[in-house]
Design a protein around this motif. Structure first.
Motif, PDB file in Angstrom:
ATOM      1  N   MET A   1       0.841  -1.187   0.000  1.00  0.00           N
ATOM      2  CA  MET A   1       0.000   0.000   0.000  1.00  0.00           C
ATOM      3  C   MET A   1       0.888   1.254   0.000  1.00  0.00           C
ATOM      4  N   ALA A   2       0.405   2.255  -0.646  1.00  0.00           N
ATOM      5  CA  ALA A   2       1.151   3.505  -0.769  1.00  0.00           C
ATOM      6  C   ALA A   2       1.218   4.229   0.568  1.00  0.00           C
ATOM      7  N   SER A   3       2.239   5.028   0.712  1.00  0.00           N
ATOM      8  CA  SER A   3       2.375   5.877   1.884  1.00  0.00           C
ATOM      9  C   SER A   3       1.367   7.020   1.759  1.00  0.00           C
ATOM     10  N   THR A   4       0.656   7.294   2.836  1.00  0.00           N
ATOM     11  CA  THR A   4      -0.384   8.320   2.795  1.00  0.00           C
ATOM     12  C   THR A   4      -0.150   9.389   3.860  1.00  0.00           C
ATOM     13  N   ILE A   5      -0.811  10.523   3.648  1.00  0.00           N
ATOM     14  CA  ILE A   5      -0.807  11.617   4.609  1.00  0.00           C
ATOM     15  C   ILE A   5      -2.250  12.013   4.870  1.00  0.00           C
ATOM     16  N   GLU A   6      -2.451  12.702   5.960  1.00  0.00           N
ATOM     17  CA  GLU A   6      -3.774  13.202   6.306  1.00  0.00           C
ATOM     18  C   GLU A   6      -3.737  14.726   6.286  1.00  0.00           C
ATOM     19  N   ILE A   7      -4.679  15.305   5.549  1.00  0.00           N
ATOM     20  CA  ILE A   7      -4.822  16.753   5.517  1.00  0.00           C
ATOM     21  C   ILE A   7      -6.239  17.080   5.959  1.00  0.00           C
ATOM     22  N   ASN A   8      -6.352  17.644   7.143  1.00  0.00           N
ATOM     23  CA  ASN A   8      -7.652  18.026   7.705  1.00  0.00           C
ATOM     24  C   ASN A   8      -8.648  16.872   7.631  1.00  0.00           C
ATOM     25  N   ASP A   9      -8.238  15.693   8.073  1.00  0.00           N
ATOM     26  CA  ASP A   9      -9.044  14.477   8.191  1.00  0.00           C
ATOM     27  C   ASP A   9      -9.256  13.703   6.893  1.00  0.00           C
ATOM     28  N   ALA A  10      -8.733  14.124   5.780  1.00  0.00           N
ATOM     29  CA  ALA A  10      -8.841  13.366   4.530  1.00  0.00           C
ATOM     30  C   ALA A  10      -7.474  12.777   4.186  1.00  0.00           C
ATOM     31  N   VAL A  11      -7.479  11.641   3.487  1.00  0.00           N
ATOM     32  CA  VAL A  11      -6.258  10.890   3.193  1.00  0.00           C
ATOM     33  C   VAL A  11      -5.863  11.071   1.722  1.00  0.00           C
ATOM     34  N   PHE A  12      -4.558  11.275   1.505  1.00  0.00           N
ATOM     35  CA  PHE A  12      -4.003  11.475   0.169  1.00  0.00           C
ATOM     36  C   PHE A  12      -2.660  10.765   0.097  1.00  0.00           C
ATOM     37  N   CYS A  13      -2.158  10.515  -1.130  1.00  0.00           N
ATOM     38  CA  CYS A  13      -0.818   9.923  -1.240  1.00  0.00           C
ATOM     39  C   CYS A  13       0.200  10.944  -0.733  1.00  0.00           C
ATOM     40  N   SER A  14       1.237  10.464  -0.113  1.00  0.00           N
ATOM     41  CA  SER A  14       2.222  11.375   0.486  1.00  0.00           C
ATOM     42  C   SER A  14       3.120  12.026  -0.559  1.00  0.00           C
ATOM     43  N   SER A  15       3.361  11.351  -1.663  1.00  0.00           N
ATOM     44  CA  SER A  15       4.281  11.885  -2.665  1.00  0.00           C
ATOM     45  C   SER A  15       3.682  13.007  -3.505  1.00  0.00           C
ATOM     46  N   HIS A  16       2.414  12.855  -3.906  1.00  0.00           N
ATOM     47  CA  HIS A  16       1.818  13.793  -4.852  1.00  0.00           C
ATOM     48  C   HIS A  16       0.600  14.536  -4.298  1.00  0.00           C
ATOM     49  N   LYS A  17       0.200  14.172  -3.083  1.00  0.00           N
ATOM     50  CA  LYS A  17      -0.961  14.793  -2.420  1.00  0.00           C
ATOM     51  C   LYS A  17      -2.208  14.690  -3.286  1.00  0.00           C
ATOM     52  N   GLN A  18      -2.450  13.459  -3.770  1.00  0.00           N
ATOM     53  CA  GLN A  18      -3.620  13.172  -4.583  1.00  0.00           C
ATOM     54  C   GLN A  18      -4.448  12.089  -3.912  1.00  0.00           C
ATOM     55  N   GLU A  19      -5.770  12.231  -4.001  1.00  0.00           N
ATOM     56  CA  GLU A  19      -6.653  11.213  -3.429  1.00  0.00           C
ATOM     57  C   GLU A  19      -6.567   9.926  -4.256  1.00  0.00           C
ATOM     58  N   VAL A  20      -6.491  10.068  -5.568  1.00  0.00           N
ATOM     59  CA  VAL A  20      -6.289   8.935  -6.469  1.00  0.00           C
ATOM     60  C   VAL A  20      -5.002   9.196  -7.237  1.00  0.00           C
ATOM     61  N   CYS A  21      -4.027   8.326  -7.038  1.00  0.00           N
ATOM     62  CA  CYS A  21      -2.717   8.520  -7.665  1.00  0.00           C
ATOM     63  C   CYS A  21      -2.262   7.208  -8.294  1.00  0.00           C
ATOM     64  N   LYS A  22      -2.210   7.198  -9.612  1.00  0.00           N
ATOM     65  CA  LYS A  22      -1.765   5.992 -10.325  1.00  0.00           C
ATOM     66  C   LYS A  22      -0.284   5.719 -10.074  1.00  0.00           C
ATOM     67  N   ASP A  23       0.524   6.773  -9.965  1.00  0.00           N
ATOM     68  CA  ASP A  23       1.958   6.601  -9.733  1.00  0.00           C
ATOM     69  C   ASP A  23       2.239   5.888  -8.415  1.00  0.00           C
ATOM     70  N   CYS A  24       1.446   6.200  -7.396  1.00  0.00           N
ATOM     71  CA  CYS A  24       1.639   5.606  -6.064  1.00  0.00           C
ATOM     72  C   CYS A  24       0.726   4.403  -5.813  1.00  0.00           C
TER      73      CYS A  24
END
Length: 91
Positions: A1-24
């Motif tokens: 699973m990709a590394s993720t971050i949380e921004i104001n309670d929503a989850v995104f990929c950590s590398s590109h800050k996208q909710e859906v990221c094909k690269d990650c």
């Protein structure tokens, strides 16, 4: 699973800050829908505005300089709009 971050309670990929990221190989739509009280549906992804981390490692919107920016990080409102658009499109 990709590394993720949380921004104001929503989850995104950590590398590109996208909710859906094909690269990650990351798709956080189902997790975000569930967190905000929605059943998962096929919808477009949330868009993250330009952000930076402050001295407390919180993500801050570049436009307003706020970690809890209700204009930029109002994910529930954005999700509601994206879900309505998906239903109109027959997704």
């Amino acid at each position: 699973m990709a590394s993720t971050i949380e921004i104001n309670d929503a989850v995104f990929c950590s590398s590109h800050k996208q909710e859906v990221c094909k690269d990650c190989d990351n798709d956080s739509r189902e997790e975000n829908d569930a967190f905000f009280g929605f059943d998962p549906i096929d919808r477009d992804a949330l868009h993250v505005p330009s952000v930076r981390q402050n001295e407390h490692n919180d993500y801050v919107c570049e436009k307003h300089g706020s970690a809890g920016c209700s204009q930029c990080f109002n994910w529930k409102k954005q999700l509601t709009r994206l879900r309505m658009a998906a239903k109109k499109a027959g997704k």
